[in-house]
Design a protein around this motif. Structure first.
Motif, PDB file in Angstrom:
ATOM      1  N   ALA A  17      33.361 -13.502 -44.704  1.00 28.49           N
ATOM      2  CA  ALA A  17      32.384 -13.581 -45.785  1.00 28.49           C
ATOM      3  C   ALA A  17      32.830 -12.776 -47.002  1.00 28.49           C
ATOM      4  CB  ALA A  17      31.028 -13.073 -45.298  1.00 28.49           C
ATOM      5  N   TYR A  21      26.302 -11.798 -44.938  1.00 30.88           N
ATOM      6  CA  TYR A  21      25.054 -11.958 -44.181  1.00 30.88           C
ATOM      7  C   TYR A  21      24.810 -10.630 -43.475  1.00 30.88           C
ATOM      8  CZ  TYR A  21      23.023 -12.951 -39.492  1.00 30.88           C
ATOM      9  OH  TYR A  21      22.331 -12.912 -38.307  1.00 30.88           O
ATOM     10  N   SER A 124      32.879 -14.134 -32.921  1.00 31.01           N
ATOM     11  CA  SER A 124      31.727 -14.909 -32.489  1.00 31.01           C
ATOM     12  C   SER A 124      31.542 -16.124 -33.388  1.00 31.01           C
ATOM     13  CB  SER A 124      30.460 -14.050 -32.481  1.00 31.01           C
ATOM     14  OG  SER A 124      30.112 -13.660 -33.785  1.00 31.01           O
ATOM     15  N   SER A 156      25.496 -17.651 -33.205  1.00 34.00           N
ATOM     16  CA  SER A 156      25.856 -16.483 -34.001  1.00 34.00           C
ATOM     17  C   SER A 156      25.696 -16.899 -35.446  1.00 34.00           C
ATOM     18  CB  SER A 156      27.313 -16.105 -33.715  1.00 34.00           C
ATOM     19  OG  SER A 156      27.766 -15.154 -34.649  1.00 34.00           O
ATOM     20  N   SER A 158      26.956 -16.139 -38.386  1.00 31.61           N
ATOM     21  CA  SER A 158      28.148 -16.454 -39.180  1.00 31.61           C
ATOM     22  C   SER A 158      28.871 -17.701 -38.661  1.00 31.61           C
ATOM     23  CB  SER A 158      29.096 -15.258 -39.199  1.00 31.61           C
ATOM     24  OG  SER A 158      29.397 -14.845 -37.881  1.00 31.61           O
ATOM     25  N   ARG A 161      28.977 -21.082 -40.632  1.00 30.42           N
ATOM     26  CA  ARG A 161      29.921 -21.316 -41.739  1.00 30.42           C
ATOM     27  C   ARG A 161      31.277 -21.813 -41.246  1.00 30.42           C
ATOM     28  NH1 ARG A 161      28.223 -15.628 -43.677  1.00 30.42           N
ATOM     29  NH2 ARG A 161      30.118 -15.259 -42.480  1.00 30.42           N
ATOM     30  N   SER A 211      26.523  -6.396 -34.404  1.00 31.59           N
ATOM     31  CA  SER A 211      25.944  -6.792 -35.691  1.00 31.59           C
ATOM     32  C   SER A 211      24.432  -6.994 -35.550  1.00 31.59           C
ATOM     33  CB  SER A 211      26.632  -8.040 -36.232  1.00 31.59           C
ATOM     34  OG  SER A 211      26.634  -9.063 -35.276  1.00 31.59           O
TER      35      SER A 211
HETATM   36  O1  PMV Z   1      27.180 -13.592 -37.123  1.00 35.24           O
HETATM   37  P1  PMV Z   1      27.176 -12.165 -36.708  1.00 35.24           P
HETATM   38  O2  PMV Z   1      25.944 -11.794 -35.973  1.00 35.24           O
HETATM   39  O3  PMV Z   1      28.431 -11.770 -35.983  1.00 35.24           O
HETATM   40  O4  PMV Z   1      27.131 -11.258 -38.045  1.00 35.24           O
HETATM   41  C1  PMV Z   1      28.187 -11.224 -38.969  1.00 35.24           C
HETATM   42  C2  PMV Z   1      27.931 -10.229 -40.042  1.00 35.24           C
HETATM   43  C3  PMV Z   1      29.103  -9.951 -40.983  1.00 35.24           C
HETATM   44  O5  PMV Z   1      30.325 -10.384 -40.426  1.00 35.24           O
HETATM   45  C4  PMV Z   1      29.204  -8.456 -41.197  1.00 35.24           C
HETATM   46  C5  PMV Z   1      28.891 -10.607 -42.346  1.00 35.24           C
HETATM   47  C6  PMV Z   1      29.105 -12.099 -42.422  1.00 35.24           C
HETATM   48  O6  PMV Z   1      28.451 -12.706 -43.273  1.00 35.24           O
HETATM   49  O7  PMV Z   1      29.940 -12.650 -41.694  1.00 35.24           O
END
Ligand code: PMV
Length: 351
Positions: A17, A21, A124, A156, A158, A161, A211
């Motif tokens: 990112a 997020y 993830s 998860s 992210s 995307r 996270s």
């Molecule tokens: O998708 P998660 O729960 O692993 O959270 C990801 C959070 C960040 O990597 C820090 C930011 C992002 O937008 O990927």
């Protein structure tokens, strides 16, 4: 009975990112407090390879093997993905009774990452994106990548995307049921093909604060986070989409660095504070600053996720400058591993 084994394999890439997020609106649905934008990395370098299969000959119950080790599938996130995909397959089967009833069969998922798991390298994201796409392919679902991103999001955040290559936005959405919280393509990788990402592995160890628990604590306790939501992220979203559209690297870089700083400032402002960056990470920040100072313009941008590893975005034309600078500046710094993804000098972006 039909004991045939039905199978599909797919790969999904990692995304990093540039507008982060961080914060959940609804923990069950895994909807975010804010929009985000990421760049999808090349499948050649960082990816999850997943095979999904199902068969009446399998023992009852779903199973998942990740990097050779069996992984508990009873967690709410994995269950949500299985449930959603089965429901979509069941709808396809209801519409065409001649199709095999795959939705009722045990699922077996086998997944391999080619990079360290849970080291702040968005494992993830690639993992759940690959899981969702492999099962969607197995079930021959008609869903578009945006529609599948709604499922991956529940595994998860992210991950939604990683259903697209290139430059990808995740729109937080406003609906209660999360049905408009999905990813869309800002621009394909071919729009800005000379973008590169250098991954600097400060530590391949598993991250300290997950996270999910980190972001819930930030939302609950950080005063800075409120300004991030109302002011910082909306501005950064507009600026990053404009920078990508215009291929304006200096603007892209400034927004990327400011947004990473804002995210880590909110982590430090969490009570008790959360520190993902370490001394090695801060050495990388200073190295990028000195590269840009010496160039007399912004040619490199750092960003950090929920871990100490650094990703540096730059354009191909500056590759020798960037790699040379890091060899010199970080050569004497301890903590950088010379193996794993850190050894790959340039991670190419994918289509
Ligand atoms: O998708 P998660 O729960 O692993 O959270 C990801 C959070 C960040 O990597 C820090 C930011 C992002 O937008 O990927």
């Amino acid at each position: 009975a039909d004991n045939k084994i039905y199978r599909a394999s797919t790969t999904a890439p990692v995304n990093i990112a540039v507008v982060k997020y961080w914060g959940k609106r609804d923990v069950q649905l895994n909807t975010p407090t804010n929009d985000s934008v990421s760049v999808t990395l090349s499948q050649d370098d960082l990816r999850t390879l997943t095979t999904a299969s199902c068969s009446a000959s399998y023992p009852a119950g779903d199973s998942l093997v990740l990097n050779g080790e069996s992984f508990d599938v009873s967690g709410a996130r994995t269950q949500a993905c299985f449930r959603e995909l089965r429901a979509r397959r069941a709808a396809v089967e209801a519409a065409d009774p001649s199709l095999p009833k795959l939705s009722t069969l045990p699922l077996k998922i086998v997944s391999e990452n080619n990079f360290p798991t849970a080291a702040g390298l968005a494992s993830s994201a690639a993992g759940f994106a690959a899981l969702v796409r492999a099962i969607a392919d197995l079930y021959e679902l008609p869903d578009s990548p945006s529609e599948l991103s709604i499922v991956a999001r529940q595994g998860s955040g992210s991950a939604c995307r990683s259903l697209f290559g290139g430059y990808v936005a995740w729109r937080a959405g406003t609906k209660e049921d999360g049905s408009d919280s999905m990813a869309d393509l800002v621009a394909p990788a071919s729009h800005w093909p000379d973008m590169r990402a250098l991954i600097l592995v400060a530590s391949a160890a598993k991250k300290g604060v997950s996270s999910t628990s980190g972001m819930q604590k930030t939302v609950a306790t950080s005063g800075l986070f409120k300004g991030r939501l109302t002011d910082v992220v909306p501005r950064n979203m507009a600026l990053i989409e404009e920078a990508i559209k215009n291929r304006d690297f200096a603007q892209f870089a400034e927004v990327t660095m400011r947004d990473s700083n804002s995210f880590h400032a909110c982590c430090a402002d969490t009570y008790p504070p959360i520190f993902y960056m370490n001394d090695t990470s801060r050495a990388a920040v200073r190295a990028v600053e000195s590269i840009n100072e010496q160039a007399g313009k912004t040619i490199a941008a750092y960003t950090f996720d929920a871990g100490p590893n650094c990703v540096v975005y730059y354009l191909q034309e500056h590759e020798s400058t960037i790699l040379g600078a890091f060899a010199g500046v970080l050569g004497g710094v301890t903590g950088w591993t010379a193996n794993g993804v850190g050894a790959k000098p340039a991670v190419q972006l994918d289509e």
